[in-house]
Design an enzyme around this catalytic site. Sequence first.
Site, PDB file in Angstrom:
ATOM      1  N   ALA A   1     114.927  93.919  -7.684  1.00  0.00           N
ATOM      2  CA  ALA A   1     115.022  92.534  -7.209  1.00  0.00           C
ATOM      3  C   ALA A   1     114.898  91.624  -8.431  1.00  0.00           C
ATOM      4  O   ALA A   1     113.829  91.109  -8.735  1.00  0.00           O
ATOM      5  CB  ALA A   1     113.928  92.245  -6.196  1.00  0.00           C
TER       6      ALA A   1
ATOM      7  N   SER B   1     108.490  85.092  -9.774  1.00  0.00           N
ATOM      8  CA  SER B   1     108.818  86.458  -9.374  1.00  0.00           C
ATOM      9  C   SER B   1     109.139  86.491  -7.883  1.00  0.00           C
ATOM     10  O   SER B   1     109.449  85.474  -7.271  1.00  0.00           O
ATOM     11  CB  SER B   1     107.658  87.406  -9.704  1.00  0.00           C
ATOM     12  OG  SER B   1     108.031  88.752  -9.503  1.00  0.00           O
ATOM     13  N   ASN B   2     109.059  87.672  -7.295  1.00  0.00           N
ATOM     14  CA  ASN B   2     109.272  87.853  -5.859  1.00  0.00           C
ATOM     15  C   ASN B   2     108.358  88.976  -5.378  1.00  0.00           C
ATOM     16  O   ASN B   2     107.577  89.526  -6.158  1.00  0.00           O
ATOM     17  CB  ASN B   2     110.746  88.156  -5.569  1.00  0.00           C
ATOM     18  CG  ASN B   2     111.239  89.344  -6.360  1.00  0.00           C
ATOM     19  OD1 ASN B   2     110.799  90.475  -6.163  1.00  0.00           O
ATOM     20  ND2 ASN B   2     112.160  89.102  -7.293  1.00  0.00           N
ATOM     21  N   GLN B   3     108.473  89.340  -4.113  1.00  0.00           N
ATOM     22  CA  GLN B   3     107.519  90.281  -3.522  1.00  0.00           C
ATOM     23  C   GLN B   3     107.950  91.749  -3.577  1.00  0.00           C
ATOM     24  O   GLN B   3     107.369  92.601  -2.906  1.00  0.00           O
ATOM     25  CB  GLN B   3     107.238  89.875  -2.074  1.00  0.00           C
ATOM     26  CG  GLN B   3     106.600  88.491  -1.953  1.00  0.00           C
ATOM     27  CD  GLN B   3     106.285  88.124  -0.520  1.00  0.00           C
ATOM     28  OE1 GLN B   3     105.714  88.910   0.223  1.00  0.00           O
ATOM     29  NE2 GLN B   3     106.661  86.923  -0.121  1.00  0.00           N
ATOM     30  N   SER B   4     108.957  92.059  -4.374  1.00  0.00           N
ATOM     31  CA  SER B   4     109.397  93.450  -4.472  1.00  0.00           C
ATOM     32  C   SER B   4     108.279  94.342  -5.014  1.00  0.00           C
ATOM     33  O   SER B   4     107.548  93.960  -5.927  1.00  0.00           O
ATOM     34  CB  SER B   4     110.611  93.541  -5.402  1.00  0.00           C
ATOM     35  OG  SER B   4     110.938  94.895  -5.654  1.00  0.00           O
TER      36      SER B   4
END
Length: 204
Positions: free
Chosen positions: A135, A67-70
Amino acid sequence: SFGNRVIPVEKGELASGLYGDGRMAEPEQIISFLEMNFFFSDSLKGKKALVTAGPTHELFDPVRYISNQSTGKMGVAIARELAQRGAEVELVLGPSSIEINDSRIQVTRVQSAEEMYNACIAIFPSVQIAVMSAAVSDYTPVSFSKEKIKKNSETFTLELSRTKDILQTLGEKKKAGQILVGFALENKDEELYAKNKLKSKNAD
């Protein structure tokens, strides 16, 4: 009959010990009611909008994912602003802790890039505005392990494949009268990349 607008009471345990209608509305509901009644415009009345927000989670076993930090905060803020201007909003929201308490925003919660893609493809033909602010993961694991992967070796290799490009697909399907908004986030050459993306994705 005097034109007064009344904030509805809520149901719950009352001071008398009984249970039913009569509790004061929660502060969040009061604020939402005030916003809807006093800060509402009709500049986008009759328009329907699609907004995506948040990250996606690409699972490779039952407990792990890429995943990512959105956080989804930006997309949710855009959805709320569109609703404040009178639009009917369809929000496709990835994994996020944000709660949406606005009757004008229809929320579809998704987890993976594939789920977000399918939701957007289904909704897009019926909207005039689409803001792709999620994102979305660019890659997803090729295989999924039904069991939690154990720590059996010093190294672990994960094979990834590209996810479907939601913005590009919508750009290809865009019809006259539809407005498509995309986002470009880079750590260098931001403007150049954004202009190229604007053209290649057929965005507005």
